[in-house]
Design an enzyme around this catalytic site. Structure first.
Site, PDB file in Angstrom:
ATOM      1  N   GLY A  13      -4.514   6.952   8.698  1.00  0.00           N
ATOM      2  CA  GLY A  13      -4.776   5.484   7.415  1.00  0.00           C
ATOM      3  C   GLY A  13      -5.457   4.124   8.682  1.00  0.00           C
ATOM      4  O   GLY A  13      -5.035   2.880   8.174  1.00  0.00           O
ATOM      5  N   ARG A  16      -8.423   1.013   6.446  1.00  0.00           N
ATOM      6  CA  ARG A  16      -7.902  -0.300   6.279  1.00  0.00           C
ATOM      7  C   ARG A  16      -6.719  -0.934   6.151  1.00  0.00           C
ATOM      8  O   ARG A  16      -5.609  -0.617   7.459  1.00  0.00           O
ATOM      9  CB  ARG A  16      -8.106  -0.279   4.287  1.00  0.00           C
ATOM     10  CG  ARG A  16      -6.796   0.621   4.141  1.00  0.00           C
ATOM     11  CD  ARG A  16      -7.052   0.691   2.306  1.00  0.00           C
ATOM     12  NE  ARG A  16      -8.497   1.327   1.884  1.00  0.00           N
ATOM     13  CZ  ARG A  16      -8.601   2.556   1.100  1.00  0.00           C
ATOM     14  NH1 ARG A  16      -7.375   3.691   1.472  1.00  0.00           N
ATOM     15  NH2 ARG A  16     -10.264   2.791   0.928  1.00  0.00           N
ATOM     16  N   ASN A  87       0.428   5.789  10.777  1.00  0.00           N
ATOM     17  CA  ASN A  87       0.030   4.518   9.278  1.00  0.00           C
ATOM     18  C   ASN A  87      -0.004   5.094   8.220  1.00  0.00           C
ATOM     19  O   ASN A  87       0.388   3.978   7.101  1.00  0.00           O
ATOM     20  CB  ASN A  87      -0.738   3.445  10.702  1.00  0.00           C
ATOM     21  CG  ASN A  87      -1.094   2.471   9.037  1.00  0.00           C
ATOM     22  OD1 ASN A  87      -0.671   1.164   9.113  1.00  0.00           O
ATOM     23  ND2 ASN A  87      -2.647   2.890   8.754  1.00  0.00           N
ATOM     24  N   SER A 139       9.122   0.378   7.385  1.00  0.00           N
ATOM     25  CA  SER A 139       9.031  -1.041   6.128  1.00  0.00           C
ATOM     26  C   SER A 139      10.747  -1.085   6.488  1.00  0.00           C
ATOM     27  O   SER A 139      11.396  -0.740   6.528  1.00  0.00           O
ATOM     28  CB  SER A 139       8.437  -0.091   5.003  1.00  0.00           C
ATOM     29  OG  SER A 139       8.943  -1.470   4.200  1.00  0.00           O
ATOM     30  N   TYR A 152       9.208   5.146  -2.281  1.00  0.00           N
ATOM     31  CA  TYR A 152       8.590   4.352  -0.974  1.00  0.00           C
ATOM     32  C   TYR A 152       9.409   4.096   0.743  1.00  0.00           C
ATOM     33  O   TYR A 152       9.715   4.732   1.401  1.00  0.00           O
ATOM     34  CB  TYR A 152       7.771   3.786  -1.269  1.00  0.00           C
ATOM     35  CG  TYR A 152       7.082   2.672  -0.431  1.00  0.00           C
ATOM     36  CD1 TYR A 152       5.410   2.856   0.612  1.00  0.00           C
ATOM     37  CD2 TYR A 152       7.463   1.865   0.457  1.00  0.00           C
ATOM     38  CE1 TYR A 152       5.235   2.879   1.279  1.00  0.00           C
ATOM     39  CE2 TYR A 152       6.528   0.848   1.428  1.00  0.00           C
ATOM     40  CZ  TYR A 152       5.503   1.426   1.980  1.00  0.00           C
ATOM     41  OH  TYR A 152       4.956   0.934   2.880  1.00  0.00           O
TER      42      TYR A 152
END
Lengths: 244, 86
Positions: A13, A16, A87, A139, A152
């Site tokens: 990833g 971006r 990532n 996260s 998620y």
């Protein structure tokens, strides 16, 4: 590994958002960085045009059957990487009760299954060097929760558990495994969070602001450094004090 | 002794030496893999090493998970899949 050759870091990833910030941060520190993602972006193309240390490799973690072959070709082309930064992730915003089954599967397939399989094959290349660093991007939502992001959150909590157990498996051959848990950042990943919610997050954070992607990226870079050699199985929170 | 078998035995000794593991007795077809001296991580390194040397990882090619118990079973799996690839 020859000491005069730049160490190879693979960033999934890396095209971006936070992934791109990690790529930028690592090339500043003389790593040779391979950004793997489903597609290239103008931002990554610009980096590649201006540096001989950045490369792009197309990778779709949802295509599970292709990951073994992809990893083999990667090691043949670049050698066993020193670092793997997991990532790549997707998020579908919405309450569980109305989320389509295919979207639940997509999130788990990319954020968890694909990531674990890629780590299996890339870590095997590291095993032979008896050296490596693996950083999983988690996260704060994995432990705090957030309305509309339950799937998620489940995927990120899975990475936290994966991090700790894999650290125990690979520790004796000098491979560290850690996670970085960012708070809310201004990236496309937080597009589902509206301005009012972002203001509320800022107000509730100890530093009264959001964490910058560059600040999360420098934490990843630290975990790859010699100075972080004794850190493994840790989850480092970078959230401007949102969960303090 | 088949070529594949020889490559596997060489690889077991090499992996053991690199990882400070001691291979217990002489390796025969009846040797129990997990009692041979390699630990579970040692086997992961062995499979990676064999993928370099033989060009295949038969355990990835299988549709169902299989965990061989003896060296003979382990060698037979590699012989079967090496033939298929060849």
């Amino acid at each position: 590994m020859e000491s005069n050759k730049p160490k190879v870091a693979l960033v999934t990833g890396g095209n971006r958002g936070l992934g791109l910030a990690i790529v930028k941060s690592l090339i500043d520190d003389d790593y040779s960085v391979v950004a793997a993602a489903r597609s290239n972006t103008p931002e990554l193309e610009e980096l590649i045009a201006n540096s001989d240390k950045v490369f792009f490799e197309p990778l779709d973690l949802s295509k599970r059957q292709e990951i073994h072959g992809w990893s083999k070709r990667f090691v043949e082309k670049y050698g066993a990487p020193y670092a793997l930064i997991n990532n790549a992730a997707i998020a579908h915003d919405g309450v569980l009760g109305t989320m389509h089954e295919s979207q639940i599967e997509d999130v788990i397939s990319i954020n968890v299954t694909g990531t674990l399989i890629l780590t299996k094959y890339i870590s095997r290349a590291m095993l032979r060097n008896r050296l490596g660093r693996i950083v999983n991007i988690s996260s704060i939502i994995a432990s705090t929760g957030f309305n509309g992001l339950s799937v998620y959150a489940a995927s990120k909590a899975a990475l936290n558990g994966f991090t700790k157990s894999l650290a125990r498996e690979l520790g004796k051959i000098n491979i560290t495994v850690n996670a970085v848990a960012p708070g809310y950042m201004e990236t496309s990943m937080s597009e589902g969070i509206n301005d009012t919610q972002l203001d509320q997050i800022r107000r509730r954070s100890a530093l009264k602001r959001l964490a910058e992607t560059s600040e999360v990226a420098s934490t990843v870079k630290y975990l790859l450094s010699k100075e972080a050699a004794a850190i493994t199985g840790s989850i480092l929170t970078v959230d401007a004090g949102n969960t303090a | 002794m088949s070529d594949v078998r020889e490559v596997i035995i060489d690889s077991i000794h090499r992996v053991a030496e690199q990882n400070d593991l001691e291979i217990s007795n002489e390796l025969t077809d009846e040797s129990i893999l997990l009692q041979s001296g390699l630990d579970s991580l040692g086997f992961a390194i062995l499979v990676a090493d064999l993928e370099d040397n033989l060009g295949i990882d038969p355990f990835v090619m299988m549709d169902e998970p299989v965990y061989p118990t003896t060296l003979g079973e382990f060698v037979a799996i590699y012989e079967k899949f090496t033939k298929q690839e060849g």
